[in-house]
Motif scaffolding. Structure first.
Motif, PDB file in Angstrom:
ATOM      1  N   ALA A  14       5.654  -3.725  -8.182  1.00  0.00           N
ATOM      2  CA  ALA A  14       5.572  -5.138  -7.825  1.00  0.00           C
ATOM      3  C   ALA A  14       4.284  -5.785  -8.311  1.00  0.00           C
ATOM      4  O   ALA A  14       4.167  -7.001  -8.290  1.00  0.00           O
ATOM      5  N   ALA A  15       3.308  -4.954  -8.720  1.00  0.00           N
ATOM      6  CA  ALA A  15       2.020  -5.477  -9.181  1.00  0.00           C
ATOM      7  C   ALA A  15       1.511  -4.580 -10.304  1.00  0.00           C
ATOM      8  O   ALA A  15       0.746  -3.645 -10.062  1.00  0.00           O
ATOM      9  N   PRO A  16       1.949  -4.809 -11.542  1.00  0.00           N
ATOM     10  CA  PRO A  16       1.512  -3.973 -12.673  1.00  0.00           C
ATOM     11  C   PRO A  16      -0.003  -3.869 -12.743  1.00  0.00           C
ATOM     12  O   PRO A  16      -0.718  -4.842 -12.541  1.00  0.00           O
ATOM     13  N   GLY A  17      -0.482  -2.669 -13.036  1.00  0.00           N
ATOM     14  CA  GLY A  17      -1.922  -2.428 -13.100  1.00  0.00           C
ATOM     15  C   GLY A  17      -2.490  -1.907 -11.806  1.00  0.00           C
ATOM     16  O   GLY A  17      -3.647  -1.513 -11.759  1.00  0.00           O
ATOM     17  N   ASN A  18      -1.677  -1.890 -10.744  1.00  0.00           N
ATOM     18  CA  ASN A  18      -2.113  -1.371  -9.450  1.00  0.00           C
ATOM     19  C   ASN A  18      -1.320  -0.133  -9.069  1.00  0.00           C
ATOM     20  O   ASN A  18      -0.237   0.120  -9.611  1.00  0.00           O
ATOM     21  N   GLU A  19      -1.850   0.615  -8.131  1.00  0.00           N
ATOM     22  CA  GLU A  19      -1.161   1.740  -7.521  1.00  0.00           C
ATOM     23  C   GLU A  19      -1.060   1.473  -6.028  1.00  0.00           C
ATOM     24  O   GLU A  19      -1.905   0.809  -5.458  1.00  0.00           O
ATOM     25  N   ARG A  20       0.019   1.990  -5.407  1.00  0.00           N
ATOM     26  CA  ARG A  20       0.237   1.805  -3.970  1.00  0.00           C
ATOM     27  C   ARG A  20       0.438   3.169  -3.319  1.00  0.00           C
ATOM     28  O   ARG A  20       0.974   4.095  -3.910  1.00  0.00           O
ATOM     29  N   TRP A  21       0.005   3.296  -2.067  1.00  0.00           N
ATOM     30  CA  TRP A  21       0.060   4.575  -1.362  1.00  0.00           C
ATOM     31  C   TRP A  21       1.472   4.826  -0.810  1.00  0.00           C
ATOM     32  O   TRP A  21       2.035   4.015  -0.094  1.00  0.00           O
ATOM     33  N   TRP A  22       2.045   5.964  -1.198  1.00  0.00           N
ATOM     34  CA  TRP A  22       3.334   6.439  -0.674  1.00  0.00           C
ATOM     35  C   TRP A  22       3.017   7.499   0.381  1.00  0.00           C
ATOM     36  O   TRP A  22       2.373   8.506   0.091  1.00  0.00           O
ATOM     37  N   ASP A  23       3.422   7.286   1.659  1.00  0.00           N
ATOM     38  CA  ASP A  23       3.037   8.195   2.737  1.00  0.00           C
ATOM     39  C   ASP A  23       4.012   9.345   2.947  1.00  0.00           C
ATOM     40  O   ASP A  23       3.920  10.096   3.920  1.00  0.00           O
TER      41      ASP A  23
END
Length: 311
Positions: A14-23
């Motif tokens: 949803a936000a290219p260039g970023n990473e998001r935490w998968w729990d």
């Protein structure tokens, strides 16, 4: 469950260039710039940044070529009358599995992070990683991009002031931060709190995050409270100090530690720093905020929690 994707940082579609935490079960609100973006922004060593500039140029050219190829291919497919019908993205999956990709990371059809999950309610500070919320008091604000990457709320920017002893560092009358205890922390909430209170005091009244001295340094401290405390239905431990500084009125700091409401129940560390003196924050607000901590989804987290919490 052996095929489930382990918790970790994955590309945020949803936000290219970023990473998001998968729990391990779902996407959380925690994001960070991806490693490739960070590497491109750091100058090369020993070459005055020339190497990094060249690398950035190559990367941009390669990206541009890739975009052109994709655009041309897409146009060709759209113009073909016998091409396959477009298919809607799959939305019936609640978690990615290692079958999605060779390395076990979420694949293209894994659930996309929902930016709305970040908790836009101005009255609540949401910690998706630990499954808790904290009420934001009247006159306080959530810090959207904290320098130390800890969830943070503090008194309004309009009330910020230059820290005593310096004309370059800004201080706030009240600050609360949240972090997850790491591998270097002790094993129990009590031991973590007793160790963390030292760092909490230094960060609030000794030096700021980039090492600038503030408040004239800590001259002495006195422990005014310590013991078990119930937080969100779990037993934790808190330590509270009264800090005397070389300049200014000093203040109060507290380290509160309790088990997370989700996952492996890793310890959560909540730090409080309240200025003393006539412009400071009432000490009783520490206890009010602690009592206001709730698990995400608890009925007590809705309806404008922060509006009833006054400093």
């Amino acid at each position: 469950m052996s095929n489930a994707t382990p918790p970790g940082w994955y590309p945020d579609t949803a936000a290219p260039g970023n990473e998001r935490w998968w729990d391990g079960a779902g996407w959380t609100a925690h994001t960070r710039p991806s490693a490739t973006v960070i590497q491109r922004s750091v100058p090369g060593r020993g070459d005055g940044g020339a190497g990094a500039s060249a690398a950035r140029t190559v990367a941009l050219v390669a990206t541009g070529v890739a975009v052109v190829v994709v655009a041309v291919t897409g146009a060709m497919l759209l113009n073909r009358g016998d091409g396959p019908e477009p298919t809607a993205p799959r939305s019936d999956r609640s978690a990615p599995s290692s079958a999605d990709t060779a390395d076990g990371a979420p694949g293209d059809d894994s659930p996309s992070p929902d930016p709305s999950a970040a908790g836009e309610d101005p009255d609540v500070l949401v910690d998706q990683l630990n499954g808790i919320t904290l009420p934001i008091p009247d006159g306080w604000e959530r810090v959207e991009h904290p320098v130390d990457e800890m969830l943070t709320m503090r008194t309004a920017d309009s009330e910020a002031y230059y820290c005593p002893g310096t004309s370059s560092a800004l201080c706030y009358h009240g600050t609360v931060t949240v972090r997850t205890a790491g591998g270097t922390d002790p094993a129990t909430p009590e031991a973590i709190a007793k160790k963390d209170i030292v760092a909490a005091a230094d960060r609030a009244y000794e030096e700021d995050i980039i090492g600038r001295p503030i408040h004239g340094g800590i001259m002495s401290h006195r422990q005014i409270a310590a013991g078990p405390v119930s937080v969100a239905g779990r037993t934790g431990y808190q330590v509270r100090w009264r800090v005397v500084t070389g300049k200014g009125p000093g203040g109060y700091v507290q380290s509160l530690v309790f088990p997370s409401a989700v996952g492996s129940e890793s310890p959560v560390v909540v730090r409080y720093a309240f200025d003393a003196g006539p412009d400071g924050v009432p000490l009783a607000l520490m206890d009010t905020l602690t009592k206001g901590i709730r698990p995400i989804g608890d009925s007590g987290t809705g309806g404008g929690v922060g509006s009833s919490v006054a400093p």
